[in-house]
Design a protein around this motif. Structure first.
Motif, PDB file in Angstrom:
ATOM      1  N   GLY A  54       2.428   5.560  -9.497  1.00  0.00           N
ATOM      2  CA  GLY A  54       2.974   4.454  -8.648  1.00  0.00           C
ATOM      3  C   GLY A  54       4.454   4.292  -8.858  1.00  0.00           C
ATOM      4  O   GLY A  54       5.261   5.093  -9.504  1.00  0.00           O
ATOM      5  N   THR A  58       5.917  -3.012  -4.546  1.00  0.00           N
ATOM      6  CA  THR A  58       5.385  -2.160  -5.520  1.00  0.00           C
ATOM      7  C   THR A  58       4.111  -1.792  -5.110  1.00  0.00           C
ATOM      8  O   THR A  58       3.078  -2.415  -4.848  1.00  0.00           O
ATOM      9  CB  THR A  58       5.192  -3.028  -6.818  1.00  0.00           C
ATOM     10  N   PHE A  59       4.106  -0.351  -5.187  1.00  0.00           N
ATOM     11  CA  PHE A  59       2.631   0.388  -5.089  1.00  0.00           C
ATOM     12  C   PHE A  59       2.419   0.705  -6.438  1.00  0.00           C
ATOM     13  O   PHE A  59       2.907   1.699  -7.033  1.00  0.00           O
ATOM     14  CB  PHE A  59       2.879   1.677  -4.108  1.00  0.00           C
ATOM     15  N   SER A 117       0.721  -1.216  -0.023  1.00  0.00           N
ATOM     16  CA  SER A 117      -0.106   0.009   0.036  1.00  0.00           C
ATOM     17  C   SER A 117       0.823   1.227   0.110  1.00  0.00           C
ATOM     18  O   SER A 117       2.158   1.151   0.203  1.00  0.00           O
ATOM     19  CB  SER A 117      -1.010   0.008   1.108  1.00  0.00           C
ATOM     20  N   GLU A 118       0.115   2.548  -0.170  1.00  0.00           N
ATOM     21  CA  GLU A 118       0.825   3.636  -0.246  1.00  0.00           C
ATOM     22  C   GLU A 118       1.584   3.863   1.300  1.00  0.00           C
ATOM     23  O   GLU A 118       2.770   4.272   1.386  1.00  0.00           O
ATOM     24  CB  GLU A 118       0.029   4.811  -0.542  1.00  0.00           C
ATOM     25  N   GLN A 128       2.596   1.515   3.534  1.00  0.00           N
ATOM     26  CA  GLN A 128       3.651   0.684   3.540  1.00  0.00           C
ATOM     27  C   GLN A 128       4.989   1.044   2.756  1.00  0.00           C
ATOM     28  O   GLN A 128       5.931   1.028   3.211  1.00  0.00           O
ATOM     29  CB  GLN A 128       3.418  -0.795   2.963  1.00  0.00           C
ATOM     30  N   MET A 129       4.676   1.462   1.573  1.00  0.00           N
ATOM     31  CA  MET A 129       5.841   2.124   0.656  1.00  0.00           C
ATOM     32  C   MET A 129       6.507   3.009   1.397  1.00  0.00           C
ATOM     33  O   MET A 129       7.909   3.506   1.512  1.00  0.00           O
ATOM     34  CB  MET A 129       5.246   2.613  -0.531  1.00  0.00           C
ATOM     35  N   CYS A 137       8.012   1.753  -7.433  1.00  0.00           N
ATOM     36  CA  CYS A 137       8.469   0.460  -6.995  1.00  0.00           C
ATOM     37  C   CYS A 137       9.653   0.539  -5.982  1.00  0.00           C
ATOM     38  O   CYS A 137      10.766   1.252  -6.318  1.00  0.00           O
ATOM     39  CB  CYS A 137       8.678  -0.696  -8.066  1.00  0.00           C
TER      40      CYS A 137
END
Length: 325
Positions: free
Chosen positions: A111, A127-128, A37-38, A40-41, A113
């Motif tokens: 997006g 990857t988001f 998710s955004e 987590q990124m 990665c």
């Protein structure tokens, strides 16, 4: 042969790890790609701010198109980006690489990665996707596709069944060849039934690595490539440091891997695909096409990130010409 790619428009943020402990801490399996998710990124990047970092335009299909453009192929790319600075950076980078962009823009963030590079060169990706997977079938314009002879699709878009079906149906209607890269063995496992319908009916050239080929066929590489060649025109199974196997009908060829000990394997499969498609676009044999793919893959694993530095391309093109003598 003019070639257009369809895939996720992602900016790659590359982080060089001091060791693999962080992979366990964040719950990543080494060498795999996980969707995040955004939030987590942002958390992963924040916790690793002290690491050496670089940024580059990425996304599997776009990596392939940029490499093709560097070899002189007329290449295009369809993707979806946001209205943020990341999306603006991405579009500028694609144009600079000589690829014609067909971007669908939507409000919001683009997006990206996060690529975690282990000391041995293996990469694990979080990857988001941003707006990438939300491309609608009607956003793929026949007028755009009609400028090309081949549509290359990255397997990460398999999660969007409507898009995948719509794209391959339009491509076939217009007389284009369809090339598909399976991209990730987890995706193959999760969407095997869909692939069993799409591949035999629409795909001409199928790219996979060992794990993806096994996930689809249940067989090891040698047998898997034979099985795959019965349902597509050309089947390719890459074997990492062992090279690759290519089969068309009863013809099977093997090529060795190029390059030395990898610094970063990000983009290796994308560049193999670029080299192979280049060979096919100029009327090369299976062996010439596969050797070109191996050459490009060998160069990209010697650098950090999914793109070969600009200054290396003139030397690479000389080597490519030698393959086609």
């Amino acid at each position: 042969m003019n070639i257009i790619g369809l895939g996720n428009a992602l900016v790659d943020v590359l982080l060089r790890l001091e060791n693999d402990q962080v992979l366990h801490e964040i719950g990543f399996e080494k060498g795999t790609m996980d969707m995040i998710s955004e939030q987590q990124m942002i958390a992963i990047r924040s916790s690793q701010q002290h690491l050496q970092k670089s940024q580059t335009p990425g996304g599997s299909a776009c990596n392939t198109m940029r490499a093709l453009a560097n070899l002189g192929v007329n290449a295009g790319f369809i993707g979806k980006i946001g209205t943020d600075e990341v999306g603006e950076y991405y579009e500028q980078a694609v144009r600079k690489a000589g690829v014609t962009p067909y971007f669908i823009q939507t409000p919001g963030i683009s997006g990206s990665c996060t690529v975690l590079i282990s000391p041995d060169g293996e990469r694990s990706m979080g990857t988001f996707l941003g707006p990438g997977p939300t491309i609608l079938p009607e956003e793929i314009k026949e007028a755009d596709l009609s400028n090309y002879h081949c549509l290359y699709i990255e397997g990460y878009l398999i999660v969007n069944e409507a898009l995948l079906r719509g794209a391959v149906q339009k491509a076939k209607k217009l007389g284009l060849k369809v090339a598909l890269d399976l991209s990730n063995f987890n995706i193959v496992k999760s969407f095997k039934r869909l692939l069993e319908d799409i591949i035999p009916n629409y795909v001409d050239i199928l790219f996979s690595n060992e794990s993806e080929a096994e996930a689809y066929t249940g067989q090891q590489a040698e047998d898997a490539v034979k099985t795959l060649s019965e349902i597509v025109d050309i089947a390719i199974v890459t074997l990492g440091k062992e090279g690759a196997i290519v089969r068309k009908k009863a013809e099977t060829i093997r090529v060795k891997a190029e390059g030395g000990k990898p610094i970063d394997t990000t983009g290796a499969g994308d560049h193999f695909a670029a080299g192979f498609l280049y060979g096919q676009s100029v009327g090369g044999t299976l062996e010439q096409s596969a050797r070109t793919g191996s050459l490009l893959a060998g160069h990209v694993i010697d650098v950090i990130g999914p793109e070969i530095p600009e200054f290396q391309w003139e030397q690479i093109k000389l080597k490519v010409r030698e393959i086609f003598v």
